[in-house]
Design an enzyme around this catalytic site. Sequence first.
Site, short mmCIF file in Angstrom:
data_model
loop_
_atom_site.label_atom_id
_atom_site.label_comp_id
_atom_site.label_asym_id
_atom_site.label_seq_id
_atom_site.Cartn_x
_atom_site.Cartn_y
_atom_site.Cartn_z
N GLU A 212 0.88 -1.17 0.00
CA GLU A 212 0.00 0.00 0.00
C GLU A 212 0.92 1.21 0.00
O GLU A 212 1.54 1.53 1.01
CB GLU A 212 -0.91 -0.03 1.24
N CYS A 246 -2.02 8.87 2.88
CA CYS A 246 -1.93 8.45 1.48
C CYS A 246 -3.25 8.66 0.76
O CYS A 246 -3.28 8.90 -0.45
CB CYS A 246 -1.48 7.00 1.39
#
Length: 435
Positions: A212, A246
């Site tokens: 990720e 993010c």
Amino acid sequence: MTHTTLENAFSGIETLQSSYKRWKEFDLKKRLTIVQEIRDKLLSNKSLYAHAITEDMNKPITQAIAEVNKCAYLCDYYITNAENFIAPRLVKTQWSESKVNFEPIGVLLGVMPWNFPFWQVFRFVIPNMILGNLFVIKHASNVPKSANLLETIFNSDKIDFPLYKNLFLDSKYVADIIAHPHIKGVSLTGSENAGKAVAENAGKHLKKSVLELGGSAAFIVCKDADLELATSVAVMARMQNTGQSCIAAKRFLVDENIAETFINQYRSKIQALKTGDKFDPTTQIGAMAREDLAIELEKMVTESIQEGAKLICGGNRKGAFYEPTIITEVTPSMAIFKEETFGPVAAITTFSTFDEAVELSNQSEFGLGVSIFSKNTEFVKSQAYRFEEGAVYINEMLISDANLPFGGIKKSGYGRELSFFGIYEFANIKTVVVK
């Protein structure tokens, strides 16, 4: 903070391998009692854990408390749903019985970031712990209090062997840990470059990896959007965790017909955010996690202005604190459009048609998700397939939720966490056939 030697790290892995042989024999009900204990620890020591998060990386205390609560919710979600997720599946075939089992694979390595020091670990550990896997965690170096507390949370007083080992290890040794024969998989949340290094080493040793990585999420505001809703959500979408996420909205794509109104409303709302002592419950936005991160952000903003962007508000730095900032007239050629910006800066680009908005959104090399604001939800739903993203949120900010798979495409990585999909990433999906 005492650094872990490679020798001690290997010793810890050997110990966990012995633990794994016992843990995988526990039935699901017994494993869930340990997860329930973890959940109870979170809630009974919430203040302790939240203060550690705030001390480590400057997260405002109310947001740190929310992070701990979210971890407890994750535990509840998997306690409720785990039996259904990992129950053997019968498949109708030519044989008298065909069954698919979901089994653990062993000791896993997690390489974790600092921005959500509890949540990132929990969303990796809890589903895999329920499945029967165990963990060594290389946490970020700037969150030592959180890292130490996590080890105490996951290791239970109810059993006489460890389930989790924290490694205060230099990043250069991650490759050595991946190579260890007892490490069966690795999950990383972090930068694109870190992801490449982990993927290369995992591939070299034929080990499963989940990555990720970064994101540069678009926040699209169509001309028929509810601007009160869009601007209110935009504040949280960009400024939560001081913009250090993010999945934070980073590229604001706004229809040119309503851009001026959107900018004026948005500016008034972010300028109203309360700054101050990070332990003050009324503080809404604080300093960034480290001063070097604020300096890097300041450099990106300065360069974009030199290239023709317009500063609307903010743009000032004092130490690790960077003012909530809006810049407009951002073009796709600018680094602030192309690269991930970690911090409280909203970069605004206008568009004239929905097709142009789609094109601008997809110009990013990242693909974690996109938020789209429009009253014509049926139309936007019909266009969701056009976005090269792991998620599309309509009239809502991009979030991670236990009920839904989380992850991206392109340079945002691969694999999924959360939901029932996340519990299968490090599972041995075993076929059993009886004639």
